[in-house]
Design an enzyme around this catalytic site. Structure first.
Site, PDB file in Angstrom:
ATOM      1  N   ARG A  18       7.760   3.298   2.944  1.00 52.61           N
ATOM      2  CA  ARG A  18       7.722   3.234   1.481  1.00 52.61           C
ATOM      3  C   ARG A  18       8.732   2.182   1.043  1.00 52.61           C
ATOM      4  NH1 ARG A  18       8.348   7.618  -3.384  1.00 52.61           N
ATOM      5  NH2 ARG A  18       6.193   7.934  -2.750  1.00 52.61           N
TER       6      ARG A  18
ATOM      7  N   HIS B  91      -0.528   2.827  -3.598  1.00 53.27           N
ATOM      8  CA  HIS B  91      -0.037   4.149  -3.169  1.00 53.27           C
ATOM      9  C   HIS B  91      -1.233   4.933  -2.600  1.00 53.27           C
ATOM     10  CE1 HIS B  91       2.462   7.497  -2.717  1.00 53.27           C
ATOM     11  NE2 HIS B  91       2.653   7.882  -3.959  1.00 53.27           N
TER      12      HIS B  91
ATOM     13  N   GLN C  24      -1.526   8.876  -1.982  1.00 54.43           N
ATOM     14  CA  GLN C  24      -1.590   9.664  -3.218  1.00 54.43           C
ATOM     15  C   GLN C  24      -3.046   9.847  -3.670  1.00 54.43           C
ATOM     16  OE1 GLN C  24       1.155  10.948  -5.319  1.00 54.43           O
ATOM     17  NE2 GLN C  24      -0.596  11.998  -6.213  1.00 54.43           N
TER      18      GLN C  24
ATOM     19  N   ASP D 228       0.679   8.225 -15.193  1.00 52.09           N
ATOM     20  CA  ASP D 228       1.810   7.991 -14.284  1.00 52.09           C
ATOM     21  C   ASP D 228       2.986   7.560 -15.161  1.00 52.09           C
ATOM     22  OD1 ASP D 228       3.428   7.402 -12.078  1.00 52.09           O
ATOM     23  OD2 ASP D 228       2.453   5.479 -11.654  1.00 52.09           O
TER      24      ASP D 228
ATOM     25  N   CYS E  97       0.705  11.946 -10.641  1.00 52.62           N
ATOM     26  CA  CYS E  97       1.202  11.890  -9.254  1.00 52.62           C
ATOM     27  C   CYS E  97       2.589  12.501  -9.126  1.00 52.62           C
ATOM     28  CB  CYS E  97       1.187  10.454  -8.755  1.00 52.62           C
ATOM     29  SG  CYS E  97       2.046   9.297  -9.834  1.00 52.62           S
TER      30      CYS E  97
ATOM     31  N   ARG F 176      -0.712  16.535  -1.373  1.00 51.46           N
ATOM     32  CA  ARG F 176      -0.103  15.385  -0.670  1.00 51.46           C
ATOM     33  C   ARG F 176       0.102  15.720   0.800  1.00 51.46           C
ATOM     34  NH1 ARG F 176       2.880  11.737  -2.902  1.00 51.46           N
ATOM     35  NH2 ARG F 176       2.169  10.557  -1.106  1.00 51.46           N
TER      36      ARG F 176
END
Ligand code: CP
Ligand code: NVA
Length: 330
Positions: free
Chosen positions: A106, A133, A136, A229, A270, A315
């Site tokens: 990441r 991402h 996700q 988001d 998320c 997740r």
């Protein structure tokens, strides 16, 4: 053709076909059921996994770790490495590839995760970059299958907010691949990049998906999913003032929920979310700009049709599926 993802990298959903994405979603659902049944797995036994985080994380880090524990892998959370400081990405990838069976990264640049993937010789998974991402999205779509009584290719999925960030980009890619009706609701200057939109419109020609970019909040009508988001992503912390101005009209609030005219519409995010002023950053924003909530109101965040914590749980099941499919003893 049966799907076989062994040895594959997972750096962007662009690299995966509709069938391959569906395969990972089905595997995630199976692994979730297995965990619920209390069955300890060994799909990752004998494997060693390293996690590299340049940016903060709660869900992604814990998802990788718990998924490894559940299926028998060993994990290193790597901090203070030489990567990018005294050692190139290429050399680091070659070293870690000798120790580990899989690498999660990441960070900021998509180029870093791609360079790791090019040189490691073992699967590399993108745990979020400035651009994408992808893990996700699997969790998000698994959650949609659990809460929306329609096949994914019949779902109207509205993403409101910063539509050119990692989430906007990746949701659009995933939606196109699965043939969804994807709506990016944002001010024009925050629409996804034209080249990516064009590329995904091509994908839609084969999947039957649609992509709508709009500044008009009324276009949420008929939405099955309202998604948002944070307005300011990690690494863009100097942007709060500008983003609050640009995105306030696109806050997900009860007015927007009503505009969908769908009593079953679900709310997704998320996470982490600025739905109150009870965090360090939330309090600072209130002091500076006089607002208590940003991308979503507390009311919507907590409404019965908000599925954000199912999404967060997913997740773990989906990241487990990605590791099992690409590195596991399946
Ligand atoms: N959604 C998500 O990636 O959360 P974290 O930043 O906590 O990993
Ligand atoms: N766009 C957000 C996503 C966090 C999971 C960020 O990059 O900070």
């Amino acid at each position: 053709m049966p799907v076989n993802l062994r040895g594959r990298n997972f750096v962007t959903l662009k690299d995966f076909t509709t069938e391959e994405i569906k395969y990972m979603l089905n595997l995630s659902a199976d692994l979730k059921a297995k965990k619920r049944a209390g069955i300890k797995g060994d799909l990752l036994s004998g494997k060693n996994v390293v996690l590299i985080f340049e940016k903060n994380s709660t869900r992604t880090r814990c998802a990788f770790e718990v998924a490894c524990f559940d299926e028998g892998a060993n994990v290193t959370f790597l901090t203070g490495s030489q990567m990018g400081k005294k050692e190139t990405i290429e050399d680091t990838a070659k070293v870690l590839g000798r120790f580990y069976d899989g690498i999660e990264f990441r960070g900021f640049a998509q180029k870093t995760v791609e360079e790791l993937a090019e040189h490691a010789g073992v699967p590399v998974w993108n745990g979020l970059t400035d651009l994408y991402h992808p893990t996700q999205i699997l969790a998000d779509f698994l959650t949609v299958t659990e809460h929306v009584a329609k096949p994914l290719n019949k779902v109207k999925f509205v993403y409101a907010g910063d539509a050119r960030n990692n989430m906007g980009n990746s949701l659009m890619i995933g939606a196109a691949k699965l043939g969804m009706d994807f709506v990016a609701l944002a001010p024009k200057e925050l629409f996804p990049e034209e080249a990516l939109v064009e590329e995904m419109l091509e994908v839609c020609k084969t999947t039957g998906g649609t992509i709508t970019l709009t500044e008009n909040v009324d276009d949420v009508k008929g939405a099955d999913v309202l998604y948002t988001d944070v307005w300011v992503s990690m690494g863009e912390e100097h942007m709060f003032e500008e983003r609050i101005k640009q995105l306030s009209p696109y806050q997900v609030n009860m007015d927007m929920v009503k505009k969908t005219e769908n009593p079953d519409v679900i709310f997704m995010h998320c996470l982490p979310a600025f739905h109150d002023n009870l965090t360090g950053v939330g309090a600072e924003i209130e002091e500076k700009f006089g607002i208590k909530e940003m991308e979503v109101t507390d009311e919507v965040f907590r409404m019965p049709n908000s599925v954000v914590f199912d999404e967060a749980e997913n997740r773990m099941h989906t990241i487990k599926a990605v590791m099992c499919a690409t590195m596991g003893n399946l």
